[in-house]
Design an enzyme around this catalytic site. Structure first.
Site, PDB file in Angstrom:
ATOM      1  N   HIS A  20       4.131  26.342   1.723  1.00 16.98           N
ATOM      2  CA  HIS A  20       2.823  26.353   2.384  1.00 16.98           C
ATOM      3  C   HIS A  20       3.063  26.360   3.881  1.00 16.98           C
ATOM      4  O   HIS A  20       3.896  25.592   4.386  1.00 16.98           O
ATOM      5  CB  HIS A  20       2.001  25.130   1.980  1.00 16.98           C
ATOM      6  N   TYR A  75      -3.114  28.191  10.726  1.00 16.75           N
ATOM      7  CA  TYR A  75      -2.090  29.104  10.215  1.00 16.75           C
ATOM      8  C   TYR A  75      -1.364  29.904  11.285  1.00 16.75           C
ATOM      9  O   TYR A  75      -0.431  30.632  10.979  1.00 16.75           O
ATOM     10  CB  TYR A  75      -2.718  30.077   9.213  1.00 16.75           C
ATOM     11  N   ARG A 101      -4.195  17.732   5.361  1.00 17.63           N
ATOM     12  CA  ARG A 101      -5.471  18.443   5.388  1.00 17.63           C
ATOM     13  C   ARG A 101      -6.466  17.800   4.421  1.00 17.63           C
ATOM     14  O   ARG A 101      -6.334  16.639   4.059  1.00 17.63           O
ATOM     15  CB  ARG A 101      -5.217  19.921   5.073  1.00 17.63           C
ATOM     16  N   GLU A 146       7.955  26.623  -4.039  1.00 17.30           N
ATOM     17  CA  GLU A 146       6.584  26.699  -3.524  1.00 17.30           C
ATOM     18  C   GLU A 146       6.605  26.422  -2.024  1.00 17.30           C
ATOM     19  O   GLU A 146       7.243  25.462  -1.583  1.00 17.30           O
ATOM     20  CB  GLU A 146       5.718  25.664  -4.241  1.00 17.30           C
ATOM     21  N   ALA A 173      -4.843  28.755  -2.367  1.00 16.14           N
ATOM     22  CA  ALA A 173      -5.734  27.794  -3.025  1.00 16.14           C
ATOM     23  C   ALA A 173      -5.455  27.654  -4.526  1.00 16.14           C
ATOM     24  O   ALA A 173      -5.808  26.634  -5.126  1.00 16.14           O
ATOM     25  CB  ALA A 173      -7.193  28.180  -2.801  1.00 16.14           C
ATOM     26  N   ARG A 214      -7.658  34.261   9.958  1.00 17.51           N
ATOM     27  CA  ARG A 214      -8.248  33.086   9.314  1.00 17.51           C
ATOM     28  C   ARG A 214      -7.666  31.804   9.905  1.00 17.51           C
ATOM     29  O   ARG A 214      -6.464  31.576   9.845  1.00 17.51           O
ATOM     30  CB  ARG A 214      -7.949  33.153   7.813  1.00 17.51           C
ATOM     31  N   PRO A 255      -4.007  34.233  -2.672  1.00 18.28           N
ATOM     32  CA  PRO A 255      -5.308  34.529  -2.071  1.00 18.28           C
ATOM     33  C   PRO A 255      -5.421  34.114  -0.605  1.00 18.28           C
ATOM     34  O   PRO A 255      -4.952  33.055  -0.203  1.00 18.28           O
ATOM     35  CB  PRO A 255      -6.283  33.710  -2.923  1.00 18.28           C
ATOM     36  N   ASN A 256      -6.027  34.990   0.142  1.00 21.76           N
ATOM     37  CA  ASN A 256      -6.377  34.807   1.555  1.00 21.76           C
ATOM     38  C   ASN A 256      -5.211  34.898   2.519  1.00 21.76           C
ATOM     39  O   ASN A 256      -5.429  34.896   3.726  1.00 21.76           O
ATOM     40  CB  ASN A 256      -7.147  33.496   1.776  1.00 21.76           C
ATOM     41  N   ASN A 289       3.809  31.276  -2.168  1.00 23.03           N
ATOM     42  CA  ASN A 289       2.739  30.527  -1.524  1.00 23.03           C
ATOM     43  C   ASN A 289       1.490  30.854  -2.329  1.00 23.03           C
ATOM     44  O   ASN A 289       0.888  31.914  -2.140  1.00 23.03           O
ATOM     45  CB  ASN A 289       2.568  30.929  -0.058  1.00 23.03           C
TER      46      ASN A 289
END
Length: 143
Positions: free
Chosen positions: A99, A21, A106, A97, A76, A16, A8-9, A73
């Site tokens: 990111h 990012y 964060r 995984e 969320a 964004r 998502p996103n 990735n």
């Protein structure tokens, strides 16, 4: 053949939170992963979905589709999706995984990954390079 999944996103890369990012887009990331795959001698398929169920299906079908590993990735979903965790652990392919941002630097809720424990490894905070490192690991692991 490697499967690169973005959750998502991530379709909003470049728009964004560019301070977090960067300014490159999902299309830039996918082109970069395909170029790295060619350089490493491995075919790469990139997919993105904002829908948890779609990601689950792609993970569940990956082996039958001839993939040898998955770089994911989860966005969320990393922090709360036990369904995604179960999909990863319920199939035989190695998963890394990744990111783009350093999730541990964060917000506190981002410090917990429910998916990392069922992955071969986790790469965080190295930008797009994290995808390449994940790809390299998977290629080495299958050799």
């Amino acid at each position: 053949m490697l499967l690169i999944l973005n959750g998502p996103n991530l379709n909003r890369l470049g728009l964004r939170e560019p301070g977090v990012y960067g300014s490159q887009t999902l299309e830039d990331l996918e082109r970069q992963c395909e170029a790295w795959g060619a350089e490493l001698g491995e075919a790469v398929t990139c997919r993105q979905s904002n829908y948890e169920g779609q990601l689950l299906e792609w993970i569940q079908e990956a082996q039958e589709q001839g993939f040898s590993g998955i770089v994911i990735n989860p966005g969320a979903l990393t922090h709360y999706s036990y369904a995604l965790r179960d999909a990863i652990s319920g199939q035989p392919l190695p998963v890394v995984e990744v990111h783009i941002s350093n999730v541990d630097a964060r917000e506190e809720f981002r410090h917990r990954s429910v998916t990392a424990a069922v992955c071969k490894g986790k790469i965080s905070g190295l930008g797009f390079l994290g995808y390449r490192l994940g790809m390299e690991y998977l290629i080495e692991a299958e050799a």
